[in-house]
Design a protein around this motif. Structure first.
Motif, short mmCIF file in Angstrom:
data_model
loop_
_atom_site.label_atom_id
_atom_site.label_comp_id
_atom_site.label_asym_id
_atom_site.label_seq_id
_atom_site.Cartn_x
_atom_site.Cartn_y
_atom_site.Cartn_z
N LEU A 415 -4.07 -0.14 -13.06
CA LEU A 415 -3.50 -1.40 -13.56
C LEU A 415 -2.98 -1.19 -14.97
CD1 LEU A 415 -3.26 -4.58 -13.26
CD2 LEU A 415 -5.51 -4.67 -14.32
N SER A 416 -1.77 -1.73 -15.25
CA SER A 416 -1.29 -1.79 -16.64
C SER A 416 -0.80 -3.22 -16.87
CB SER A 416 -0.16 -0.78 -16.86
OG SER A 416 1.01 -1.24 -16.22
N ASN A 417 -0.23 -3.48 -18.05
CA ASN A 417 0.17 -4.85 -18.37
C ASN A 417 1.23 -5.42 -17.44
OD1 ASN A 417 -1.57 -5.31 -20.41
ND2 ASN A 417 -0.22 -4.57 -22.01
N ASP A 418 2.00 -4.56 -16.79
CA ASP A 418 3.11 -5.07 -15.96
C ASP A 418 3.13 -4.51 -14.55
OD1 ASP A 418 4.13 -2.41 -16.51
OD2 ASP A 418 4.66 -3.23 -18.47
N THR A 419 2.25 -3.55 -14.25
CA THR A 419 2.35 -2.83 -12.98
C THR A 419 0.97 -2.65 -12.34
OG1 THR A 419 4.12 -1.57 -14.03
CG2 THR A 419 3.36 -0.76 -11.91
N ILE A 420 0.96 -2.70 -11.00
CA ILE A 420 -0.25 -2.34 -10.25
C ILE A 420 0.15 -1.20 -9.32
CG2 ILE A 420 -1.98 -3.13 -8.57
CD1 ILE A 420 -1.32 -6.03 -9.50
N ALA A 421 -0.62 -0.12 -9.34
CA ALA A 421 -0.35 1.02 -8.45
C ALA A 421 -1.53 1.20 -7.52
CB ALA A 421 -0.12 2.29 -9.28
N ILE A 422 -1.24 1.41 -6.22
CA ILE A 422 -2.31 1.59 -5.23
C ILE A 422 -1.95 2.78 -4.35
CG2 ILE A 422 -3.59 0.53 -3.32
CD1 ILE A 422 -2.64 -2.22 -4.46
N LYS A 423 -2.90 3.69 -4.20
CA LYS A 423 -2.66 4.84 -3.31
C LYS A 423 -2.97 4.43 -1.88
CE LYS A 423 -5.44 8.08 -2.17
NZ LYS A 423 -6.38 9.16 -2.06
N ASP A 424 -2.05 4.74 -1.00
CA ASP A 424 -2.24 4.35 0.40
C ASP A 424 -3.29 5.25 1.06
OD1 ASP A 424 -1.88 3.11 2.79
OD2 ASP A 424 -0.11 4.24 3.36
N LYS A 425 -4.07 4.68 1.96
CA LYS A 425 -5.09 5.49 2.64
C LYS A 425 -4.56 6.02 3.97
CE LYS A 425 -9.33 7.02 2.47
NZ LYS A 425 -9.89 7.88 1.45
N ALA A 426 -3.64 5.26 4.58
CA ALA A 426 -3.10 5.70 5.88
C ALA A 426 -2.23 6.95 5.68
CB ALA A 426 -2.28 4.57 6.49
N ASP A 427 -1.39 6.93 4.65
CA ASP A 427 -0.59 8.11 4.32
C ASP A 427 -0.88 8.44 2.85
OD1 ASP A 427 1.20 10.03 3.68
OD2 ASP A 427 2.99 8.99 4.41
N GLU A 428 -1.71 9.46 2.63
CA GLU A 428 -2.21 9.72 1.28
C GLU A 428 -1.16 10.31 0.34
OE1 GLU A 428 -6.05 10.57 0.51
OE2 GLU A 428 -6.86 10.19 2.50
N LYS A 429 0.07 10.52 0.85
CA LYS A 429 1.12 11.05 -0.02
C LYS A 429 1.89 9.92 -0.70
CE LYS A 429 1.71 15.05 2.96
NZ LYS A 429 2.53 15.72 3.93
N ILE A 430 1.54 8.67 -0.35
CA ILE A 430 2.33 7.52 -0.80
C ILE A 430 1.56 6.68 -1.82
CG2 ILE A 430 3.18 5.26 -0.02
CD1 ILE A 430 4.33 6.67 2.39
N ILE A 431 2.28 6.24 -2.87
CA ILE A 431 1.71 5.31 -3.85
C ILE A 431 2.55 4.03 -3.82
CG2 ILE A 431 1.19 4.91 -6.29
CD1 ILE A 431 1.04 8.02 -6.58
N PHE A 432 1.89 2.89 -3.63
CA PHE A 432 2.58 1.59 -3.67
C PHE A 432 2.61 1.10 -5.11
CE2 PHE A 432 1.07 1.71 0.73
CZ PHE A 432 2.19 1.24 1.42
N LEU A 433 3.76 0.56 -5.51
CA LEU A 433 3.90 0.04 -6.87
C LEU A 433 4.27 -1.44 -6.81
CD1 LEU A 433 5.95 3.08 -8.16
CD2 LEU A 433 3.61 2.56 -8.82
N PHE A 434 3.53 -2.27 -7.55
CA PHE A 434 3.77 -3.72 -7.53
C PHE A 434 3.98 -4.24 -8.94
CE2 PHE A 434 1.03 -2.75 -3.91
CZ PHE A 434 1.72 -3.34 -2.86
N GLU A 435 4.76 -5.32 -9.00
CA GLU A 435 4.93 -6.01 -10.27
C GLU A 435 3.70 -6.89 -10.46
OE1 GLU A 435 8.13 -9.11 -11.30
OE2 GLU A 435 9.19 -7.23 -10.92
N ALA A 436 3.06 -6.78 -11.62
CA ALA A 436 1.80 -7.52 -11.82
C ALA A 436 2.02 -9.04 -11.79
CB ALA A 436 1.17 -7.11 -13.14
N SER A 437 3.11 -9.50 -12.39
CA SER A 437 3.28 -10.96 -12.54
C SER A 437 3.56 -11.67 -11.21
CB SER A 437 4.41 -11.25 -13.52
OG SER A 437 5.57 -10.58 -13.10
#
Length: 768
Positions: A415-437
């Motif tokens: 977590l940062s001030n503007d972003t949430i990053a989550i590593k996928d478990k189904a495909d471990e090569k992928i990282i999901f990136l979300f806007e925090a707001s």
């Protein structure tokens, strides 16, 4: 209070306050911890001696059950029984010859695995229909566990451990794990680590490839039980008159010596705050996890009792007691706030005022992870991911298809001030990136995908949203960095280091630290890889890390203090130079003169190298020239001088981009400004002959210039032209160098003229 007279063989929690136990006197007993009452649920027939019990999993994707409704009970007569919460035996299945030694539901509740004295491992449907016999061997199988994805099964075979995938013909992993028979195994779905306990009086921690991570000292008696806490941060070990609480890396937090006989089975409550043990002397032992500590700057918070915390300010020795209505499940102390989740509520304390917390109710209750950033914090529970401000306002809840929050931890969510990053478990090569707001996918919704499986991710904490970077470690233990904003163009993923085991960003500026093989490394300005990769080694600080022994872990990086936990559990604090952080601060507020003054005062190569990269990144070529001169990069000083003398700002911009190795962007800048000849020239200078000719032909200009330079290049090396396109365009063309030089001079003059007319029109605009 009812206490069984005979050996208690198995225990299992239904809720965080209710436990069922089975014993050799055929009783199933319910324990209520709130009222301290016990009641007999059912007396089983005299020929059923229970061995193992496992409740049907509660969280089934979207369909949530508030509590477990039935359980599987295995017994010594070769059968397993599906029994309801009220004690009614719904179904009895003949499963094995000899005792059924263990039975386990998978995480989704779609399958059951049983193992027995006959050496068989069988998979059953939810209703108790035999699906397959996964394996059979000549020795009894004492214990079994599902892999995190429910696609593999781990079981014991004498002194060996075996991981067998459910897929036929898939590779089976087998290794010798103990010097005595293995009695118990457990496999955690969050950290993907395996526990084993054996008659050789040792317990061990393994990774899912069978590599040993921790081996305990031999105990006095065989280890009869091991169990992971649900979040994978702790585990419990049971032996004769012994109960031990350990960290996931193996070292011991606490050792208790209750009079219990052997502890045959350990079960953790759903929220991970307490354990129950099935004891050989007919007792059930209950234990609560207390004395957890959280530290931040001058504050130390300790969980003294289940509902009480003590806060200590080490500067003035002031002590505050925090009382809670319900038991504390998780807490986090960072960024001047303490966030505490209890079974029903969330409390947010400011370190400036411990008396008036902000309190709000929780939806699910069992929070498994709290992450903090400067502006907000993240709560994870079985139902989802929720972002709240420190004022208690709900901000967003990011979601993606197939999301399983029960297996996420601090290494796989950032977590940062503007972003949430989550590593996928189904495909471990992928990282999901979300806007925090908003909780929506970042940018154009493109995922960040890597060529290998990603193990750990971390977002930087400071700076502008557009410059947000994410660092991650992959399966090969390589450390990479890349930009989080992904609009259309493919962002580069650049390698920063190898053999990196653990990493952390500073909370005050974008400095990254990591433990590499035998070194502790600090990347004072990781962005250097995007600006001038050649000077990256000069921006690092390294020191020997052998004092941290094997498998150390970075706990925090606050200000200029890094806290590392060694494999034996002890904490080591390292202070790094405060100057790079001050330099970051000056540069972020464009105080270039102060930055140069600071570097002259400190007189360190690393500082000058960082300043050089920072100046180029911010297009301040005057400061860059001073900094490069200070670290002896004379060729770059000359190039910067050449850039400064260029006539137009577009040309300057393009060459600054080329300086950082962004060839394509430099070309785009020139073409958009209509400087076609300059775009062709930079390709000629870099010997990109194909591209130079392609541009000349496309824009119908300077084809002869490209051919002339190509001819000169070939003559220098005494080579003949072999490129078909060049042969085609050179046919019947006479090269006149005088004419070409005149054309080039004309282009340069045209650019100067354009630049000065732009300048004067700007000045006129200013006068008006």
């Amino acid at each position: 209070m009812y206490i069984p007279a005979e050996l208690v063989s198995c225990v299992g929690w239904t809720t965080a306050e209710e436990l069922y136990s089975c014993s050799d006197d055929h009783q199933i007993v319910k324990w209520n911890l709130l009222t301290s009452e016990t009641s007999q649920i059912v007396k089983l027939p005299d020929d059923i001696y229970p061995i193992d019990l496992h409740w049907f999993p509660k969280s089934l994707g979207i369909k949530k059950q508030t509590q477990a409704e039935n359980f599987v009970l295995t017994s010594s007569d070769g059968k397993f029984h599906l029994i309801s919460k009220l004690g009614r035996v719904e179904k009895t299945v003949e499963a094995h010859c000899g005792a059924v030694l263990a039975g386990r539901w998978n995480y989704e509740g779609t399958a059951l695995v049983t193992v027995g004295e006959d050496g068989q491992i069988k998979i059953w449907s939810k209703t108790g229909m035999l699906r397959s016999t996964l394996a059979q061997q000549g020795t009894p199988v004492y214990s079994v566990a599902w892999g995190p994805d429910s696609e593999k099964v781990l079981y014991t075979a004498g002194k060996q451990l075996i991981i067998k995938p459910l897929q036929p013909n898939a590779k089976v992993l087998q290794w010798k794990a103990h010097d005595g028979i293995i009695l118990k195994v457990d496999w955690n779905s969050v950290n993907d680590l395996i526990l084993s306990a054996g008659e050789d009086c040792k317990y061990k921690v393994w990774d899912s490839d069978g590599r040993p991570l921790y081996i305990s000292q031999p105990h006095e008696h065989p280890i009869t039980s091991v169990a992971w806490a649900p979040d994978g941060e702790l585990f419990a070990v049971g032996s004769f008159h012994t109960l031990r609480l350990c960290d996931k890396t193996g070292w011991s937090y606490a050792l208790e010596k209750p009079s219990t006989g052997s502890i045959f089975n350990i079960a953790w409550s759903v929220d991970g705050t307490q354990i129950a043990g099935a004891c050989g002397n007919g007792h059930v032992v209950f234990a609560h996890v207390v004395e957890q500590r959280w530290e931040w700057k001058n504050f130390q918070v300790t969980l003294t009792k289940r509902r009480t915390m003590q806060v200590r300010n080490v500067l003035n020795d002031a002590v505050d007691l925090l009382e809670f209505r319900d038991r504390v499940i998780k807490a986090s102390l960072n960024y001047a706030h303490l966030v505490v989740s209890t079974s029903l509520q969330c409390y947010v304390f400011s370190t400036k005022n411990w008396n008036t917390p902000l309190i709000f109710d929780l939806k699910e209750g069992t929070v498994s992870l709290i992450l903090q950033a400067e502006r907000h914090f993240l709560l994870l529970d079985g139902g989802g991911i929720y972002l709240y401000s420190y004022e208690g306002r709900f901000i967003s809840s990011p979601k993606f298809p197939g999301m399983r929050t029960d297996i996420l931890n601090a290494q796989t969510v950032s977590l940062s001030n503007d972003t949430i990053a989550i590593k996928d478990k189904a495909d471990e090569k992928i990282i999901f990136l979300f806007e925090a707001s908003t909780g929506k996918p970042l940018g154009d919704g493109k995922l960040l995908s890597h060529k290998n499986e990603v193990l750990e991710i971390a977002l930087d904490q400071k700076g502008l949203t557009n410059d947000r970077k994410i660092a991650f470690i992959d399966k090969n233990r390589d450390l990479y960095i890349t930009s989080v904003k992904r609009f259309g163009k493919e962002e580069q993923i650049i390698k920063l280091g190898t053999m990196v085991h653990t990493l952390a960003w500073s909370d005050t500026c974008n400095i990254l630290c990591g433990l590499q093989d035998t070194r502790f490394t600090v990347w004072y300005y990781p962005n250097t890889v995007y600006v001038d990769r050649d000077i990256l080694p000069k921006t690092l600080f390294e020191r020997d890390a052998s004092e941290f022994s094997k498998n150390p872990h970075i706990v925090s990086f606050v200000g200029n203090q890094v806290t590392i936990r060694r494999a034996d559990g002890s904490l080591v604090h390292i202070s790094i130079s405060p100057y790079p952080a001050i330099l970051h601060e000056y540069v972020s507020s464009s105080k270039w003169e102060d930055a140069v003054r600071l570097c002259r005062f400190v007189k360190e190569q690393t500082m000058w190298a960082c300043l050089a990269a920072m100046a180029v990144a911010n297009r301040d070529m005057t400061t860059a020239e001073i900094a490069y001169a200070a670290i002896g990069e004379i060729d770059k000083v000359q190039y910067i001088n050449f850039i400064k003398d260029l006539p137009s700002k577009e040309s300057k911009m393009a060459h600054i981009l080329m300086f950082s190795g962004n060839m394509q962007e430099a070309e785009i800048v020139l073409l958009q400004a209509g400087l076609v000849y300059q775009a062709i020239q930079i390709n000629i200078n870099l010997y990109n002959w194909e591209r130079a000719l392609e541009l000349a032909v496309k824009y119908k200009t300077h084809v002869d210039t490209v051919l002339a330079y190509r001819q000169k290049f070939l003559e220098t090396f005494g080579k003949q032209e072999t490129n078909k396109r060049y042969v085609q365009y050179a046919e019947g063309l006479q090269i006149d160098w005088e004419k070409i030089k005149a054309k080039i001079e004309m282009e340069v003059a045209k650019e100067r003229e354009r630049s000065s007319s732009n300048q004067s029109s700007q000045n006129t605009g200013l006068k008006h």
